[in-house]
Design a protein around this motif. Structure first.
Motif, PDB file in Angstrom:
ATOM      1  N   PRO A  26       9.788   2.694  -9.668  1.00 38.49           N
ATOM      2  CA  PRO A  26       9.656   2.137  -8.316  1.00 38.49           C
ATOM      3  C   PRO A  26       9.194   0.681  -8.336  1.00 38.49           C
ATOM      4  CG  PRO A  26       7.800   3.561  -8.800  1.00 38.49           C
ATOM      5  CD  PRO A  26       8.761   3.679  -9.955  1.00 38.49           C
ATOM      6  N   MET A  27       8.837   0.195  -9.500  1.00 30.16           N
ATOM      7  CA  MET A  27       8.364  -1.177  -9.659  1.00 30.16           C
ATOM      8  C   MET A  27       9.543  -2.135  -9.655  1.00 30.16           C
ATOM      9  SD  MET A  27       5.402  -2.437 -10.213  1.00 30.16           S
ATOM     10  CE  MET A  27       4.806  -4.024 -10.676  1.00 30.16           C
ATOM     11  N   ILE A  28       9.407  -3.242  -8.992  1.00 32.55           N
ATOM     12  CA  ILE A  28      10.445  -4.270  -8.984  1.00 32.55           C
ATOM     13  C   ILE A  28       9.949  -5.409  -9.862  1.00 32.55           C
ATOM     14  CG2 ILE A  28      11.734  -5.913  -7.574  1.00 32.55           C
ATOM     15  CD1 ILE A  28      11.335  -3.964  -5.218  1.00 32.55           C
ATOM     16  N   ASP A  29      10.715  -5.733 -10.879  1.00 34.56           N
ATOM     17  CA  ASP A  29      10.308  -6.779 -11.810  1.00 34.56           C
ATOM     18  C   ASP A  29      10.037  -8.092 -11.079  1.00 34.56           C
ATOM     19  OD1 ASP A  29      10.536  -5.085 -13.945  1.00 34.56           O
ATOM     20  OD2 ASP A  29      12.556  -5.732 -14.491  1.00 34.56           O
ATOM     21  N   GLY A  30       8.929  -8.706 -11.457  1.00 35.01           N
ATOM     22  CA  GLY A  30       8.627 -10.046 -10.964  1.00 35.01           C
ATOM     23  C   GLY A  30       8.010 -10.110  -9.588  1.00 35.01           C
ATOM     24  N   THR A  31       7.646  -8.992  -8.989  1.00 34.07           N
ATOM     25  CA  THR A  31       7.040  -9.059  -7.663  1.00 34.07           C
ATOM     26  C   THR A  31       5.623  -8.522  -7.712  1.00 34.07           C
ATOM     27  OG1 THR A  31       7.842  -6.878  -6.998  1.00 34.07           O
ATOM     28  CG2 THR A  31       9.243  -8.759  -6.478  1.00 34.07           C
ATOM     29  N   THR A  32       4.771  -9.118  -6.929  1.00 32.07           N
ATOM     30  CA  THR A  32       3.410  -8.638  -6.759  1.00 32.07           C
ATOM     31  C   THR A  32       3.069  -8.695  -5.279  1.00 32.07           C
ATOM     32  OG1 THR A  32       2.464 -10.846  -7.067  1.00 32.07           O
ATOM     33  CG2 THR A  32       2.658  -9.468  -9.036  1.00 32.07           C
ATOM     34  N   ARG A  33       2.121  -7.881  -4.914  1.00 31.43           N
ATOM     35  CA  ARG A  33       1.645  -7.892  -3.530  1.00 31.43           C
ATOM     36  C   ARG A  33       0.142  -8.082  -3.552  1.00 31.43           C
ATOM     37  NH1 ARG A  33       3.680  -2.499  -1.090  1.00 31.43           N
ATOM     38  NH2 ARG A  33       2.568  -3.257   0.715  1.00 31.43           N
ATOM     39  N   PRO A  34      -0.402  -8.761  -2.573  1.00 33.86           N
ATOM     40  CA  PRO A  34      -1.848  -8.983  -2.542  1.00 33.86           C
ATOM     41  C   PRO A  34      -2.609  -7.653  -2.447  1.00 33.86           C
ATOM     42  CG  PRO A  34      -0.733 -10.386  -0.947  1.00 33.86           C
ATOM     43  CD  PRO A  34       0.285  -9.423  -1.474  1.00 33.86           C
ATOM     44  N   TYR A  35      -3.760  -7.599  -3.116  1.00 34.43           N
ATOM     45  CA  TYR A  35      -4.582  -6.398  -3.146  1.00 34.43           C
ATOM     46  C   TYR A  35      -4.937  -5.930  -1.741  1.00 34.43           C
ATOM     47  CZ  TYR A  35      -8.557  -3.380  -4.172  1.00 34.43           C
ATOM     48  OH  TYR A  35      -9.414  -2.324  -4.237  1.00 34.43           O
ATOM     49  N   ASN A  36      -5.358  -6.870  -0.891  1.00 31.80           N
ATOM     50  CA  ASN A  36      -5.766  -6.471   0.459  1.00 31.80           C
ATOM     51  C   ASN A  36      -4.592  -5.944   1.280  1.00 31.80           C
ATOM     52  OD1 ASN A  36      -4.560  -8.941   0.715  1.00 31.80           O
ATOM     53  ND2 ASN A  36      -6.089  -9.818   2.068  1.00 31.80           N
ATOM     54  N   GLU A  37      -3.377  -6.234   0.860  1.00 35.87           N
ATOM     55  CA  GLU A  37      -2.194  -5.698   1.546  1.00 35.87           C
ATOM     56  C   GLU A  37      -1.917  -4.249   1.119  1.00 35.87           C
ATOM     57  OE1 GLU A  37       2.485  -6.468   1.064  1.00 35.87           O
ATOM     58  OE2 GLU A  37       1.336  -8.248   1.663  1.00 35.87           O
TER      59      GLU A  37
END
Length: 73
Positions: A26-37
């Motif tokens: 389910p992980m998309i390479d190269g993307t991150t999301r902010p912790y608080n999100e």
């Protein structure tokens, strides 16, 4: 760190066995999301799961405490 006790080594072969390939991550390479999100999504899912499971009350409290402690400021 220096430990105590007798050191044991396994000198068996390091080859062999089989490789199994799983499904799509389910992980998309190269993307991150902010912790608080993402925190809100994870905390909400934990609360929904607690409502469906038969965990002892003490364990439910541990899960709630965990999410309280990691809550972003």
């Amino acid at each position: 760190m220096q430990g105590e006790g007798q050191i044991e080594n396994d000198f068996g072969p390091s080859t062999g066995g089989t490789t199994q390939n799983g499904g799509q991550s389910p992980m998309i390479d190269g993307t991150t999301r902010p912790y608080n999100e993402v925190y809100g999504e994870y905390a909400a899912e934990a609360k929904r799961t607690l409502g469906r499971t038969q965990l002892p009350a003490s364990m439910q409290d541990k899960v709630k405490q965990y999410f309280d402690q990691i809550q972003p400021d």
